[in-house]
Motif scaffolding. Structure first.
Motif, PDB file in Angstrom:
ATOM      1  N   GLU A 278       0.706  -1.278  -0.097  1.00  0.00           N
ATOM      2  CA  GLU A 278       0.115   0.524  -0.030  1.00  0.00           C
ATOM      3  C   GLU A 278       0.942   0.973   0.127  1.00  0.00           C
ATOM      4  OE1 GLU A 278      -3.322   0.025   0.046  1.00  0.00           O
ATOM      5  OE2 GLU A 278      -2.990  -1.977  -0.857  1.00  0.00           O
ATOM      6  N   ARG A 279       1.857   0.923   1.176  1.00  0.00           N
ATOM      7  CA  ARG A 279       2.976   2.686   1.047  1.00  0.00           C
ATOM      8  C   ARG A 279       3.138   2.597  -0.408  1.00  0.00           C
ATOM      9  NH1 ARG A 279       3.728   1.511   6.032  1.00  0.00           N
ATOM     10  NH2 ARG A 279       3.148   2.446   7.329  1.00  0.00           N
ATOM     11  N   LEU A 280       3.864   1.402  -1.027  1.00  0.00           N
ATOM     12  CA  LEU A 280       4.481   1.845  -2.373  1.00  0.00           C
ATOM     13  C   LEU A 280       3.364   2.801  -3.286  1.00  0.00           C
ATOM     14  CD1 LEU A 280       6.821  -1.641  -2.300  1.00  0.00           C
ATOM     15  CD2 LEU A 280       7.316   0.848  -2.303  1.00  0.00           C
ATOM     16  N   LYS A 281       2.719   2.205  -3.157  1.00  0.00           N
ATOM     17  CA  LYS A 281       1.425   2.639  -4.486  1.00  0.00           C
ATOM     18  C   LYS A 281       1.339   4.034  -4.183  1.00  0.00           C
ATOM     19  CE  LYS A 281      -1.424  -1.748  -4.606  1.00  0.00           C
ATOM     20  NZ  LYS A 281      -2.614  -1.813  -4.012  1.00  0.00           N
ATOM     21  N   ASP A 282       1.164   4.464  -3.010  1.00  0.00           N
ATOM     22  CA  ASP A 282       1.580   5.971  -2.934  1.00  0.00           C
ATOM     23  C   ASP A 282       2.696   6.641  -3.000  1.00  0.00           C
ATOM     24  OD1 ASP A 282      -1.125   5.457  -1.919  1.00  0.00           O
ATOM     25  OD2 ASP A 282      -0.473   5.367   0.125  1.00  0.00           O
ATOM     26  N   VAL A 283       3.858   6.446  -3.114  1.00  0.00           N
ATOM     27  CA  VAL A 283       4.618   7.061  -3.857  1.00  0.00           C
ATOM     28  C   VAL A 283       5.443   7.478  -5.261  1.00  0.00           C
ATOM     29  CG1 VAL A 283       6.331   6.809  -1.523  1.00  0.00           C
ATOM     30  CG2 VAL A 283       6.304   4.910  -3.563  1.00  0.00           C
ATOM     31  N   ASP A 284       6.351   8.193  -5.676  1.00  0.00           N
ATOM     32  CA  ASP A 284       6.524   8.321  -6.675  1.00  0.00           C
ATOM     33  C   ASP A 284       7.536   7.020  -7.746  1.00  0.00           C
ATOM     34  OD1 ASP A 284       8.962   8.925  -6.177  1.00  0.00           O
ATOM     35  OD2 ASP A 284       8.712  11.265  -6.951  1.00  0.00           O
ATOM     36  N   ASP A 285       7.115   7.408  -8.753  1.00  0.00           N
ATOM     37  CA  ASP A 285       8.531   5.950  -9.621  1.00  0.00           C
ATOM     38  C   ASP A 285       9.710   5.996  -8.730  1.00  0.00           C
ATOM     39  OD1 ASP A 285       6.313   5.238 -10.878  1.00  0.00           O
ATOM     40  OD2 ASP A 285       6.965   6.342 -13.120  1.00  0.00           O
ATOM     41  N   SER A 286      10.387   7.285  -8.729  1.00  0.00           N
ATOM     42  CA  SER A 286      11.557   7.211  -8.873  1.00  0.00           C
ATOM     43  C   SER A 286      11.973   7.076  -6.533  1.00  0.00           C
ATOM     44  CB  SER A 286      12.059   8.183  -8.494  1.00  0.00           C
ATOM     45  OG  SER A 286      11.712   9.177  -7.600  1.00  0.00           O
ATOM     46  N   ALA A 287      11.054   6.856  -5.953  1.00  0.00           N
ATOM     47  CA  ALA A 287      10.901   6.671  -4.498  1.00  0.00           C
ATOM     48  C   ALA A 287      10.503   4.647  -4.916  1.00  0.00           C
ATOM     49  CB  ALA A 287      10.262   6.821  -4.164  1.00  0.00           C
ATOM     50  N   VAL A 288      10.373   4.439  -6.013  1.00  0.00           N
ATOM     51  CA  VAL A 288       9.470   2.797  -6.334  1.00  0.00           C
ATOM     52  C   VAL A 288      10.775   2.478  -6.179  1.00  0.00           C
ATOM     53  CG1 VAL A 288       8.388   0.630  -6.606  1.00  0.00           C
ATOM     54  CG2 VAL A 288       7.876   3.030  -6.516  1.00  0.00           C
ATOM     55  N   VAL A 289      11.572   2.930  -7.348  1.00  0.00           N
ATOM     56  CA  VAL A 289      13.148   2.397  -8.261  1.00  0.00           C
ATOM     57  C   VAL A 289      14.529   2.620  -6.755  1.00  0.00           C
ATOM     58  CG1 VAL A 289      14.634   2.739  -9.904  1.00  0.00           C
ATOM     59  CG2 VAL A 289      12.489   2.909 -10.557  1.00  0.00           C
ATOM     60  N   SER A 290      14.200   3.836  -6.303  1.00  0.00           N
ATOM     61  CA  SER A 290      15.019   3.159  -5.456  1.00  0.00           C
ATOM     62  C   SER A 290      15.259   2.245  -4.036  1.00  0.00           C
ATOM     63  CB  SER A 290      14.896   5.243  -4.565  1.00  0.00           C
ATOM     64  OG  SER A 290      15.763   5.581  -5.393  1.00  0.00           O
ATOM     65  N   ALA A 291      13.751   2.849  -4.486  1.00  0.00           N
ATOM     66  CA  ALA A 291      13.398   1.215  -2.751  1.00  0.00           C
ATOM     67  C   ALA A 291      13.568  -0.267  -3.803  1.00  0.00           C
ATOM     68  CB  ALA A 291      12.054   1.624  -2.361  1.00  0.00           C
ATOM     69  N   PHE A 292      13.350  -0.388  -4.940  1.00  0.00           N
ATOM     70  CA  PHE A 292      14.132  -1.765  -5.106  1.00  0.00           C
ATOM     71  C   PHE A 292      15.344  -2.208  -5.632  1.00  0.00           C
ATOM     72  CE2 PHE A 292      15.098  -3.812  -8.982  1.00  0.00           C
ATOM     73  CZ  PHE A 292      15.023  -5.356  -8.733  1.00  0.00           C
ATOM     74  N   LEU A 293      16.110  -0.523  -5.451  1.00  0.00           N
ATOM     75  CA  LEU A 293      17.761  -0.975  -5.289  1.00  0.00           C
ATOM     76  C   LEU A 293      18.103  -1.083  -3.895  1.00  0.00           C
ATOM     77  CD1 LEU A 293      18.208   2.012  -7.927  1.00  0.00           C
ATOM     78  CD2 LEU A 293      19.028  -0.581  -8.187  1.00  0.00           C
ATOM     79  N   GLU A 294      17.590  -0.891  -2.816  1.00  0.00           N
ATOM     80  CA  GLU A 294      18.267  -1.315  -1.889  1.00  0.00           C
ATOM     81  C   GLU A 294      17.410  -2.000  -0.915  1.00  0.00           C
ATOM     82  OE1 GLU A 294      17.570   2.557   0.331  1.00  0.00           O
ATOM     83  OE2 GLU A 294      18.545   4.136  -0.994  1.00  0.00           O
ATOM     84  N   GLY A 295      17.050  -3.153  -2.033  1.00  0.00           N
ATOM     85  CA  GLY A 295      16.435  -4.559  -2.029  1.00  0.00           C
ATOM     86  C   GLY A 295      15.384  -4.495  -1.679  1.00  0.00           C
ATOM     87  N   GLU A 296      14.297  -3.502  -1.920  1.00  0.00           N
ATOM     88  CA  GLU A 296      12.699  -3.579  -1.664  1.00  0.00           C
ATOM     89  C   GLU A 296      12.646  -4.697  -2.633  1.00  0.00           C
ATOM     90  OE1 GLU A 296       9.893  -5.144  -0.539  1.00  0.00           O
ATOM     91  OE2 GLU A 296      10.699  -4.133   1.232  1.00  0.00           O
ATOM     92  N   GLU A 297      11.923  -6.259  -2.810  1.00  0.00           N
ATOM     93  CA  GLU A 297      12.051  -7.070  -3.883  1.00  0.00           C
ATOM     94  C   GLU A 297      10.346  -6.228  -4.735  1.00  0.00           C
ATOM     95  OE1 GLU A 297      12.919  -9.490  -6.459  1.00  0.00           O
ATOM     96  OE2 GLU A 297      14.743  -8.746  -5.561  1.00  0.00           O
ATOM     97  N   ARG A 298       9.631  -5.745  -3.274  1.00  0.00           N
ATOM     98  CA  ARG A 298       8.045  -5.766  -3.423  1.00  0.00           C
ATOM     99  C   ARG A 298       8.595  -4.397  -4.397  1.00  0.00           C
ATOM    100  NH1 ARG A 298       6.373  -6.897   2.179  1.00  0.00           N
ATOM    101  NH2 ARG A 298       8.321  -5.644   1.907  1.00  0.00           N
ATOM    102  N   ALA A 299       9.260  -3.404  -4.633  1.00  0.00           N
ATOM    103  CA  ALA A 299       8.961  -2.369  -5.142  1.00  0.00           C
ATOM    104  C   ALA A 299       9.095  -2.719  -7.145  1.00  0.00           C
ATOM    105  CB  ALA A 299      10.276  -1.848  -4.900  1.00  0.00           C
ATOM    106  N   PHE A 300       9.481  -4.067  -7.487  1.00  0.00           N
ATOM    107  CA  PHE A 300       9.572  -4.396  -8.600  1.00  0.00           C
ATOM    108  C   PHE A 300       8.432  -4.813  -9.194  1.00  0.00           C
ATOM    109  CE2 PHE A 300      10.164  -6.930 -12.007  1.00  0.00           C
ATOM    110  CZ  PHE A 300      10.554  -6.135 -13.008  1.00  0.00           C
TER     111      PHE A 300
END
Lengths: 212, 229
Positions: free
Chosen positions: A19-41
């Motif tokens: 739910e939280r990932l849904k609320d942030v913009d693309d760049s934040a999701v990409v950053s989250a993924f690059l820092e190890g959050e698989e669900r961001a993908f």
């Protein structure tokens, strides 16, 4: 931003992370993924899968192949996201990948007539596809008319030259700015404008007789 | 019926509500010579007709995208009020675009996510790493082999004698071409002197005599080149 998001996501339950990932913009999701959050993908896939399918399908005209290509886009994103320049827009990057794949597909198809034939045949056999244009409450003749119109519109898109179609779909269906289209298609702004102008005129000429 | 519906949609979508947005090509209260106008021509009898069709068509994309300045939008609308042909074209394009923009977007089939996840699990980043290491391995090995071959080739040539390394060129034959004369009637041919810059003017003039003289007249210049040492 991404760190905070990761901290939050690790501290909470899985559904709320999504739910939280849904609320942030693309760049934040990409950053989250690059820092190890698989669900961001998964979130990136959720955001872009239908948009990319629409773009690739309208560009190539082959529904099944379009889905394969969209899958390929995501695989490439997954592999190469560490190379993505985060000062740029993620959507432009992912559309560039999709555009290149669609372009290659069209090139391969033109070189291989068998593939083209199979595509055409599949489209012939596609008559039992769901009639999404239709409202169940409509009268049968209205439904028929709408379906016919939809086919005319789809055919007209396919009749545009490939490089015009690409620009046309990005503008009219994906709502991209001229600058973004220029970046995605690796052309200059003047070329984008001229292609769009020609595509619009040609498209209108193809569709208008059916509206009389 | 359908056309009416599309027209209504278009009318509301534009939000302008001005008379320029009525569809069908017959518009305006002023009598027009319908069918006589063609793109690129203006109607001389209409004083308010501030834009010709060519300009209108050039700006039409920006007009459709609503990215023109307000004044230009007004001029474009005014043109539509007075040119049935452009109005017709405008309506055709807007209707066609409305249709494509309302096409239902396709949705990925069920199980797309699962298939994608499976594929990523199967391939993931590993194939990229493997292929990259293979490619770099090939590159290094290829460069080494090429360097070795080059060394062998050069060494072989050296063994055969130094003479083979020095290319023997044939004699160059130089012929003096005809120089097109110009400014023949110039009594005192101007000359230019190559001179370093960055120094004051007077010393430069004083040193001018020491610089090599290059006559501006090609004949004299050719003569100076052909002068015997």
């Amino acid at each position: 931003m991404a760190d905070a998001l990761i901290q939050q996501t690790r501290a909470t339950e899985s559904p709320s992370v999504r739910e939280r990932l849904k609320d942030v913009d693309d760049s934040a999701v990409v950053s989250a993924f690059l820092e190890g959050e698989e669900r961001a993908f998964d979130e990136l896939v959720r955001r872009y899968q239908n948009r990319l399918l629409n773009f690739v399908y309208r560009t190539t005209g082959d529904r099944e192949r379009a889905e394969d290509l969209v899958q390929e886009v995501f695989v490439r994103v997954y592999r190469h996201i560490h190379r993505f320049d985060r000062s740029r827009k993620f959507s432009t990057w992912i559309y560039t990948i999709a555009s290149n794949l669609a372009k290659n597909e069209l090139r391969n198809r033109s070189r291989n007539p068998m593939v083209l034939f199979q595509t055409i045949r599949r489209n012939w056999e596609d008559d039992d596809r769901p009639l999404q244009f239709e409202d169940p409450g409509s009268r049968p003749d209205d439904m028929f008319r709408k379906r016919q119109l939809r086919e005319v519109v789809e055919d007209a898109v396919q009749k545009l030259p490939a490089h015009h179609r690409n620009v046309f779909v990005l503008r009219e269906l994906e709502g991209k700015s001229y600058e973004e289209i220029a970046e995605i298609t690796s052309t200059n702004l003047g070329t984008v404008k001229s292609r769009l102008n020609r595509a619009r005129n040609a498209f209108a000429s193809l569709v208008s007789p059916s509206l009389e | 019926m359908l056309r009416w519906a599309v027209s209504r949609k278009l009318f509301h979508a534009n939000g302008s509500g001005g008379p320029g947005w009525a569809l069908g090509g017959h518009r305006g209260t002023r009598p027009l010579r319908v069918g006589t106008e063609s793109p690129g021509t203006t109607l001389p009898n209409l004083p308010v007709f501030a834009m010709d069709c060519q300009t209108f068509l050039k700006k039409h994309d920006a007009f459709v995208d609503d990215t023109l300045p307000g004044v230009s939008m007004a001029v474009m609308r005014d043109h539509l009020d007075h040119c049935s042909r452009c109005a017709r074209r405008d309506a055709d394009i807007r209707r066609a675009l409305l249709l494509i923009r309302n096409l239902p977007p396709p949705r990925v089939s069920d199980g797309f996510d699962d298939r994608l996840r499976d594929r990523i699990k199967r391939e993931g980043t590993a194939p990229q790493t493997v292929s990259r290491s293979w490619s770099s391995w090939l590159l290094v090995r290829g460069a080494a082999v090429a360097a070795l071959l080059l060394a062998v080739a050069v060494g072989g040539m050296g063994l055969r004698g130094e003479a083979t390394l020095v290319p023997v060129l044939g004699p160059a034959v130089v012929t003096g071409g005809h120089v097109a004369p110009y400014a023949r009637d110039d009594p005192a041919p101007a000359f230019v002197a190559s001179m370093s810059t960055g120094i004051p003017m007077w010393p430069a003039l004083m040193l001018a005599e020491e610089g090599p003289l290059l006559f501006a007249t090609p004949e004299l210049q050719a003569a100076s080149y052909s002068r015997e040492p």
